[in-house]
Scaffold this motif. Structure first.
Motif, PDB file in Angstrom:
ATOM      1  N   UNK A  59       0.046  -9.561   3.247  1.00  0.00           N
ATOM      2  CA  UNK A  59       1.459  -9.178   2.525  1.00  0.00           C
ATOM      3  C   UNK A  59       2.567  -9.531   3.343  1.00  0.00           C
ATOM      4  N   UNK A  60       2.523  -8.980   4.623  1.00  0.00           N
ATOM      5  CA  UNK A  60       3.527  -9.057   5.659  1.00  0.00           C
ATOM      6  C   UNK A  60       3.787 -10.679   5.934  1.00  0.00           C
ATOM      7  N   UNK A  61       2.736 -11.419   5.912  1.00  0.00           N
ATOM      8  CA  UNK A  61       3.075 -12.888   6.042  1.00  0.00           C
ATOM      9  C   UNK A  61       3.514 -13.579   4.990  1.00  0.00           C
ATOM     10  N   UNK A  62       3.061 -13.307   3.870  1.00  0.00           N
ATOM     11  CA  UNK A  62       3.749 -13.741   2.472  1.00  0.00           C
ATOM     12  C   UNK A  62       5.079 -13.248   2.267  1.00  0.00           C
ATOM     13  N   UNK A  63       5.543 -12.169   2.409  1.00  0.00           N
ATOM     14  CA  UNK A  63       6.777 -11.827   2.386  1.00  0.00           C
ATOM     15  C   UNK A  63       7.804 -12.422   3.163  1.00  0.00           C
ATOM     16  N   UNK A  64       7.410 -12.759   4.404  1.00  0.00           N
ATOM     17  CA  UNK A  64       8.377 -13.431   5.081  1.00  0.00           C
ATOM     18  C   UNK A  64       8.659 -14.844   5.035  1.00  0.00           C
ATOM     19  N   UNK A 134      12.232 -15.095  -5.052  1.00  0.00           N
ATOM     20  CA  UNK A 134      12.890 -13.596  -4.644  1.00  0.00           C
ATOM     21  C   UNK A 134      11.878 -12.698  -5.192  1.00  0.00           C
ATOM     22  N   UNK A 135      11.286 -13.130  -6.393  1.00  0.00           N
ATOM     23  CA  UNK A 135      10.315 -12.057  -6.972  1.00  0.00           C
ATOM     24  C   UNK A 135       9.020 -11.989  -6.153  1.00  0.00           C
ATOM     25  N   UNK A 136       8.517 -13.143  -5.882  1.00  0.00           N
ATOM     26  CA  UNK A 136       7.445 -13.065  -4.940  1.00  0.00           C
ATOM     27  C   UNK A 136       7.586 -12.302  -3.486  1.00  0.00           C
ATOM     28  N   UNK A 137       8.827 -12.449  -2.859  1.00  0.00           N
ATOM     29  CA  UNK A 137       9.379 -12.057  -1.634  1.00  0.00           C
ATOM     30  C   UNK A 137       9.215 -10.117  -2.046  1.00  0.00           C
ATOM     31  N   UNK A 138       9.814  -9.813  -2.923  1.00  0.00           N
ATOM     32  CA  UNK A 138       9.824  -8.336  -3.228  1.00  0.00           C
ATOM     33  C   UNK A 138       8.655  -7.799  -3.502  1.00  0.00           C
ATOM     34  N   UNK A 139       7.841  -8.446  -4.285  1.00  0.00           N
ATOM     35  CA  UNK A 139       6.349  -8.070  -4.625  1.00  0.00           C
ATOM     36  C   UNK A 139       5.379  -7.725  -3.523  1.00  0.00           C
ATOM     37  N   UNK A 140       5.586  -8.891  -2.610  1.00  0.00           N
ATOM     38  CA  UNK A 140       4.869  -8.905  -1.535  1.00  0.00           C
ATOM     39  C   UNK A 140       5.295  -7.837  -0.548  1.00  0.00           C
ATOM     40  N   UNK A 141       6.631  -7.546  -0.435  1.00  0.00           N
ATOM     41  CA  UNK A 141       7.082  -6.551   0.649  1.00  0.00           C
ATOM     42  C   UNK A 141       6.740  -5.059   0.065  1.00  0.00           C
ATOM     43  N   UNK A 146       2.970  -0.427   0.703  1.00  0.00           N
ATOM     44  CA  UNK A 146       1.999   0.491   0.142  1.00  0.00           C
ATOM     45  C   UNK A 146       0.822   0.545   0.957  1.00  0.00           C
ATOM     46  N   UNK A 147       0.342  -0.619   1.311  1.00  0.00           N
ATOM     47  CA  UNK A 147      -0.835  -0.827   2.172  1.00  0.00           C
ATOM     48  C   UNK A 147      -0.640  -0.560   3.530  1.00  0.00           C
ATOM     49  N   UNK A 148       0.687  -0.738   4.080  1.00  0.00           N
ATOM     50  CA  UNK A 148       1.038  -0.377   5.521  1.00  0.00           C
ATOM     51  C   UNK A 148       1.130   1.089   5.549  1.00  0.00           C
ATOM     52  N   UNK A 149       1.342   1.863   4.616  1.00  0.00           N
ATOM     53  CA  UNK A 149       1.555   3.203   4.688  1.00  0.00           C
ATOM     54  C   UNK A 149       0.093   3.963   4.716  1.00  0.00           C
ATOM     55  N   UNK A 150      -1.093   3.209   3.858  1.00  0.00           N
ATOM     56  CA  UNK A 150      -2.177   3.724   3.905  1.00  0.00           C
ATOM     57  C   UNK A 150      -2.775   3.297   5.277  1.00  0.00           C
ATOM     58  N   UNK A 151      -2.516   2.352   5.909  1.00  0.00           N
ATOM     59  CA  UNK A 151      -3.044   1.952   7.485  1.00  0.00           C
ATOM     60  C   UNK A 151      -2.451   2.853   8.348  1.00  0.00           C
ATOM     61  N   UNK A 152      -1.164   3.116   8.389  1.00  0.00           N
ATOM     62  CA  UNK A 152      -0.513   4.045   9.189  1.00  0.00           C
ATOM     63  C   UNK A 152      -0.999   5.348   9.304  1.00  0.00           C
ATOM     64  N   UNK A 153      -1.314   5.839   7.908  1.00  0.00           N
ATOM     65  CA  UNK A 153      -1.831   7.215   7.823  1.00  0.00           C
ATOM     66  C   UNK A 153      -3.364   7.348   8.391  1.00  0.00           C
ATOM     67  N   UNK A 179       7.844  -6.233  10.078  1.00  0.00           N
ATOM     68  CA  UNK A 179       8.792  -7.132   9.337  1.00  0.00           C
ATOM     69  C   UNK A 179       9.427  -7.989  10.032  1.00  0.00           C
ATOM     70  N   UNK A 180      10.220  -7.416  11.045  1.00  0.00           N
ATOM     71  CA  UNK A 180      11.217  -8.286  11.846  1.00  0.00           C
ATOM     72  C   UNK A 180      10.507  -9.141  12.731  1.00  0.00           C
ATOM     73  N   UNK A 181       9.263  -9.040  13.239  1.00  0.00           N
ATOM     74  CA  UNK A 181       8.700  -9.920  13.879  1.00  0.00           C
ATOM     75  C   UNK A 181       8.130 -11.157  13.161  1.00  0.00           C
ATOM     76  N   UNK A 182       8.030 -10.886  11.817  1.00  0.00           N
ATOM     77  CA  UNK A 182       7.697 -12.116  11.141  1.00  0.00           C
ATOM     78  C   UNK A 182       9.034 -12.896  10.584  1.00  0.00           C
ATOM     79  N   UNK A 183      10.170 -11.982  10.193  1.00  0.00           N
ATOM     80  CA  UNK A 183      11.403 -12.571   9.786  1.00  0.00           C
ATOM     81  C   UNK A 183      11.905 -13.374  10.908  1.00  0.00           C
ATOM     82  N   UNK A 184      12.074 -13.037  12.090  1.00  0.00           N
ATOM     83  CA  UNK A 184      12.566 -13.802  13.246  1.00  0.00           C
ATOM     84  C   UNK A 184      11.872 -15.242  13.348  1.00  0.00           C
ATOM     85  N   UNK A 185      10.390 -15.220  13.184  1.00  0.00           N
ATOM     86  CA  UNK A 185       9.876 -16.433  13.296  1.00  0.00           C
ATOM     87  C   UNK A 185      10.175 -17.229  12.364  1.00  0.00           C
TER      88      UNK A 185
END
Length: 223
Positions: A59-64, A134-141, A146-153, A179-185
């Motif tokens: 998801x983090x790759x798709x959203x970027x 834009x819709x795919x970006x928002x959905x992926x983000x 959500x998934x990131x919260x689970x992994x982080x916890x 997020x930002x490491x993907x956006x900048x690239x």
């Protein structure tokens, strides 16, 4: 349908499937190695591809990627870069006239039906590309959050730390680092393409000006 007429999209779709499958296998091996190092049980392939660990990375790759195209499509409406085939020529900034866009009374017999329509249907179709990106970006983000919260916890639990809510994760350093490491690239890649294509060529590519075109003109001007 001739496959040759759709070879570009088919080739990239096939490459996408192959690389996604490769990521799932490599990710599974890395995940199980990490689990073993922590004395935790591993999982099988299906368990991994349905886990938050796999989903957050995808998801983090798709959203970027979709953010990249969303911004680029929007920017090229109003901004130009002299000499780049990725840009309209200077002076053509803006939405263009109905005649130029072939909409409404200026639509042709083979124009899409919604290009001939009025009101919200024409507006939606006129902006359908950026709306979809834009819709795919928002959905992926959102999925990344959500998934990131689970992994982080899960990582918090391993270290005896309390879990966080989705809202707390959204303002955490972990989320924005991902997020930002993907956006900048992605932004670097688009900016480089715009700049490099002014002076560099690839014979036969739709993304390049003709080899003999002057540096200062766009692909449209060189026709």
């Amino acid at each position: 349908m001739r496959l040759r007429d759709h070879a570009l999209s088919i080739a990239f779709a096939a490459a996408f499937v192959v690389t996604l499958a490769g990521q799932s296998v490599a990710g599974l091996l890395a995940y199980n190695e990490e689990q073993t190092a922590h004395g935790a049980p591993g999982t099988d392939w299906f368990g991994f591809v349905t886990s938050s660990d796999f989903v957050v990375d995808v998801a983090e790759n798709w959203q970027s990627e979709y953010l990249q195209f969303f911004l680029f499509i929007l920017a090229t409406v109003w901004l130009v870069q002299r000499g780049s085939p990725e840009s309209k020529k200077p002076g053509d900034e803006g939405l263009g006239s109905d005649e130029e866009q072939r909409v409404g009374a200026h639509a042709r017999a083979n124009s899409p039906a919604w290009a001939r329509a009025d009101g919200w249907r024409r507006w939606c179709y006129s902006n359908s590309l950026i709306l979809t990106m834009g819709a795919v970006f928002v959905a992926s983000w959102g999925i990344q959050a959500l998934a990131g919260t689970t992994v982080y916890n899960a990582d918090q639990a391993l270290h005896g730390q309390p879990p966080v809510s989705v809202g707390e994760y959204l303002v955490s350093a972990d989320f924005w680092n991902r997020t930002l490491q993907n956006w900048q690239s992605e932004l670097l890649a688009v900016g480089s393409m715009v700049a490099f294509s002014i002076f560099l060529r690839q014979r036969g590519s739709a993304e390049s000006k003709p080899v003999g075109a002057p540096h200062h003109v766009s692909a449209v001007e060189s026709e």
